[in-house]
Design a protein around this motif. Structure first.
Motif, short mmCIF file in Angstrom:
data_model
loop_
_atom_site.label_atom_id
_atom_site.label_comp_id
_atom_site.label_asym_id
_atom_site.label_seq_id
_atom_site.Cartn_x
_atom_site.Cartn_y
_atom_site.Cartn_z
N PHE A 139 0.86 -1.18 0.00
CA PHE A 139 0.00 0.00 0.00
C PHE A 139 0.90 1.22 0.00
O PHE A 139 1.80 1.34 0.80
N SER B 214 0.75 5.35 0.03
CA SER B 214 -0.17 6.46 0.26
C SER B 214 0.20 7.68 -0.58
O SER B 214 1.30 7.81 -1.09
N THR C 87 -2.22 9.80 -6.60
CA THR C 87 -3.45 10.14 -7.30
C THR C 87 -3.26 9.88 -8.78
O THR C 87 -2.17 9.98 -9.31
N LYS D 135 1.81 -1.18 -5.86
CA LYS D 135 0.39 -1.09 -5.61
C LYS D 135 -0.33 -1.51 -6.89
O LYS D 135 0.30 -1.59 -7.95
N SER D 136 -1.60 -1.80 -6.82
CA SER D 136 -2.29 -2.29 -8.00
C SER D 136 -2.26 -1.29 -9.14
O SER D 136 -2.40 -1.67 -10.31
N ASN D 137 -2.07 0.00 -8.85
CA ASN D 137 -1.96 0.99 -9.92
C ASN D 137 -0.57 1.61 -10.02
O ASN D 137 -0.40 2.69 -10.57
N THR E 156 -7.94 3.12 -7.58
CA THR E 156 -7.56 2.44 -6.34
C THR E 156 -8.68 1.49 -5.93
O THR E 156 -9.85 1.86 -5.95
N LYS F 87 -11.31 -0.82 -3.72
CA LYS F 87 -12.04 -0.66 -2.47
C LYS F 87 -11.82 -1.90 -1.61
O LYS F 87 -11.60 -3.00 -2.13
N PHE G 111 -11.99 -4.26 -7.43
CA PHE G 111 -11.39 -3.42 -8.46
C PHE G 111 -12.49 -3.02 -9.45
O PHE G 111 -13.09 -3.88 -10.11
N ASP H 293 -3.76 -5.21 -2.53
CA ASP H 293 -3.74 -4.07 -3.44
C ASP H 293 -2.34 -4.02 -4.03
O ASP H 293 -1.49 -3.27 -3.59
N GLN I 229 -5.87 -4.96 -12.32
CA GLN I 229 -6.18 -3.78 -13.11
C GLN I 229 -6.37 -4.14 -14.59
O GLN I 229 -7.24 -3.57 -15.27
#
Length: 671
Positions: free
Chosen positions: A12, A14, A17, A382-384, A417, A419, A436, A463, A472
């Motif tokens: 994860f 943080s 964006t 992270k997944s993205n 991102t 949930k 996702f 994630d 993704q």
């Protein structure tokens, strides 16, 4: 099965964006650069990392080394070669970078001066070099290599290898298990650790005998290390007669002066690995599981006082499995990572109190190294966001992203991102899942569903980024993708992990169906267009779904277990079914029949894409052949996607694209 079957590294990050760009494509994924191993300079001022680039036309990934200046964030390329350069390690004085390179053929150790780029070849071992580590005074190099155990020299191994290649008879006389591991045949060879004397230029086999070091499976991050004075070599091996049906890896020590070998963990019949002495040489730690035969048992950090002989468990109070322990620079604290509620948290423990404390929570930390006494450099994804390097300030807890190797491409993509949801599963126990959503998601629109089931079975989704089962990439096809962590998942307490053993289609199946119901209730899912997909144990669950529910319109079963009885006789890690099904098929036939998808063929109805690799020795190809034959005989709409040059995972770039194209085309047709 757990260690290598996991399909996620849970992380994860943080503060990230992402704009509303276009959906991720498989071509995008294959273009992304892959950051992997790294090393931090002794002064904490620079990092050398490995970056892989997919060369699609050549159907391979080539790795090179780059140096990051932590002060001004400038990056300098250190290698550029047609062959891979990887696994860097700084010398003690920080003036040199040692690394592995296959530029001359088999991987060997090289040494580079980053200031002028000059490279020196260090080893020329006939069988090639795997990982390596230094003695504290840097006069000796320990490395791993697969060799013929009855040959004690580099030259002898080369002569034997040449004779085997020249022999027109390729038959083998096999006398014991395991005779093949993961995706390759053992061919009478063993992993051994050799010591290269950098002054005398001599090689010595430090782990002689018909044993594997590192062990064939269930090892640690590094299973051989010098003592501080360089007189001892700690290493890991399984010395049991039948390695295929035991997890009894042990920590040994070799007195390099006398050649005496001593088993330090003889009293524990579970898995012991990853020995690591303290910088002052007074203590030794290793990772340990208590229960023999159970590869997913709780892993603890064991501390031994080398002067008094006292042994203590530093993580007995933590209901999580520890991994990758490292001593702090001052030698007073141990840091480690542990799977924790779908992430891989960062912990520390004071050996004096044995009370683990979380340092960094919702992060899924990969590798890490200290940069001085006050900070840690670590890899994460992270997944993205594919893997990058980050810095953690140990005093303030602040993190900083250091690299952005795929910044330009990532900025073009819409990768939302995920949930997190919690719902009640079997026996009233709360279950966790990641959801996702597709790019440009509209809550007022109905979407088809793909229900992901993870492998292991003692594993977990997170994630996280993956180049195999990338959530993704699936969501980008226009699906809502739900990735649940049901009974058997790791990071939710050992009791929850234990719950699947002997109950493969029981509580976990209930968890999955309840997770499906919860998802339908809380997300705009078109219930007439639902698919499920999974690999390894996830593939098993697809095969179980086939005989137990018609709620899914189609299934994708990759490397799935189908016939438990024949799986027992063909897998290379026999300890796994022995534990999971409480014995052999002849001693406990009811258990094997109860949970075997092959017992429910009369119920088969759901269209299925079956996927398997010929070199998969963990879940051998016959499992797919048996399943596909049953589907065809029952007139179930089905296809078999078969890879003669792949194992449990589809790794080659062109094969990866072919896999994704066919899987997504199947789903498009059926949903």
């Amino acid at each position: 099965m757990k260690k290598l079957l996991l399909f996620s590294l849970f992380v994860f990050i943080s503060g990230l964006t992402f704009g509303q760009g276009r959906p991720l494509t498989i071509e995008d994924m294959l273009k992304m650069k892959r950051l992997s191993s790294f090393t931090v300079s002794p002064d904490g001022k620079s990092v050398v990392y490995t970056l892989g680039e997919v060369r699609f036309e050549e159907n391979k990934i080539v790795n090179d080394l780059f140096m990051l200046n932590l002060a001004d964030k400038t990056v300098k390329r250190l290698t550029e070669n047609a062959k891979s350069n990887f696994s860097p390690a700084f010398s003690k004085d920080g003036k040199s970078v040692w690394f592995l390179s296959s530029r001359d053929g088999s991987p060997q150790v090289f040494k580079m001066n980053p200031a002028d780029g000059k490279v020196e070849k260090i080893t020329d071992f006939s069988m090639g070099v795997g990982g390596f580590t230094f003695s504290a005074d840097e006069t000796k190099l320990a490395f791993e290599s697969e060799v013929y155990p009855d040959e004690s020299t580099s030259e002898g191994n080369q002569i034997k290898a040449d004779a085997v290649d020249a022999n027109k008879v390729k038959a083998q006389l096999i006398t014991k298990h395991p005779f093949r591991v993961w995706a390759s045949w053992k061919n009478g060879m063993r992993n051994h650790v050799w010591i290269y004397d950098l002054t005398a230029k001599t090689y010595t086999d430090a782990t002689p005998g018909d044993f594997d070091t590192p062990p064939i499976d269930l090892g640690g991050s590094l299973d051989y290390r010098f003592s501080v004075d360089g007189k001892l070599l700690y290493f890991v091996r399984n010395a049991e007669k039948n390695v295929a049906w035991t997890t009894n890896n042990d920590v040994f020590v070799n007195d390099l002066t006398s050649g005496t070998l001593t088993n330090l963990t003889v009293d524990n019949k579970g898995n012991d690995n990853n020995p690591l002495p303290s910088a002052d040489g007074n203590f030794l730690i290793w990772m340990s599981m208590k229960r023999p035969g159970f590869e997913a048992d709780k892993t603890d950090i064991i501390l031994k006082d080398l002067k008094s002989g006292k042994i203590s468990n530093l993580t007995s109070s933590l209901d999580r499995s520890a991994s990758d322990p490292k001593w702090s620079p001052d030698g007073k604290t141990l840091y480690f990572t542990a799977g924790n509620l779908g992430y891989n948290s960062f912990y520390k423990v004071d050996p004096a109190t044995s009370k683990p404390v979380i340092v960094l929570d919702k992060v899924n930390m990969g590798s890490y190294e200290f940069a001085g006494s006050g900070s840690v450099i670590y890899s994460a994804n992270k997944s993205n966001l594919p893997t990058e390097l980050f810095k953690l300030d140990l005093k303030s807890g602040k993190t900083e992203q250091l690299t952005s190797v795929n910044k330009e491409l990532i900025s073009q993509l819409d990768m939302p991102t995920p949930k997190e949801i919690w719902y009640e599963g079997a026996n009233g126990i709360q279950n966790h899942a990641f959801v996702f959503l597709p790019p440009a998601y509209d809550p007022n629109k109905k979407y088809p569903l793909v229900y992901y089931v993870h492998g292991g079975p003692q594993g977990a989704w997170g994630d996280s980024w993956s180049y195999r089962w990338n959530p993704q990439a699936w969501a980008a096809q226009g699906y809502i993708l739900v990735a649940p962590n049901p009974t058997g998942s790791t990071g939710y307490g050992q009791k929850f992990t234990d719950g699947i053993s002997g109950d493969w289609g029981g509580a976990v199946y209930t968890d999955l169906i309840k997770g499906l119901d919860y998802s339908i209730k809380n997300f705009p899912i078109d219930t007439t267009r639902m698919a499920a997909a999974g690999a390894s144990y996830g593939g098993y669950m697809m095969n179980w779904f086939q005989g137990h529910t018609t709620r899914f319109k189609t299934l994708v079963s990759h490397a799935g277990v189908y016939n438990l009885a024949t799986m027992f006789g063909t897998t290379e890690e026999v300890w796994f079914p022995l534990w999971e099904f409480r014995g052999t098929p002849w001693d406990n036939p009811d258990q094997y029949k109860k949970w075997s998808p092959s017992e429910y063929v009369k119920n088969f109805k759901t269209p299925t894409l079956v996927v398997h690799g010929a070199l998969d020795f963990r879940v051998p190809e016959a499992q797919a052949f048996e399943y596909f034959t049953a589907l065809q005989y029952m007139n179930v709409d089905s296809k078999l996607l078969y890879f003669p040059d792949e194992g449990h995972w589809i790794l080659k770039p062109q094969n990866s694209k072919f896999w994704h194209d066919n899987v997504f085309q199947w789903l498009k047709e059926k949903l």
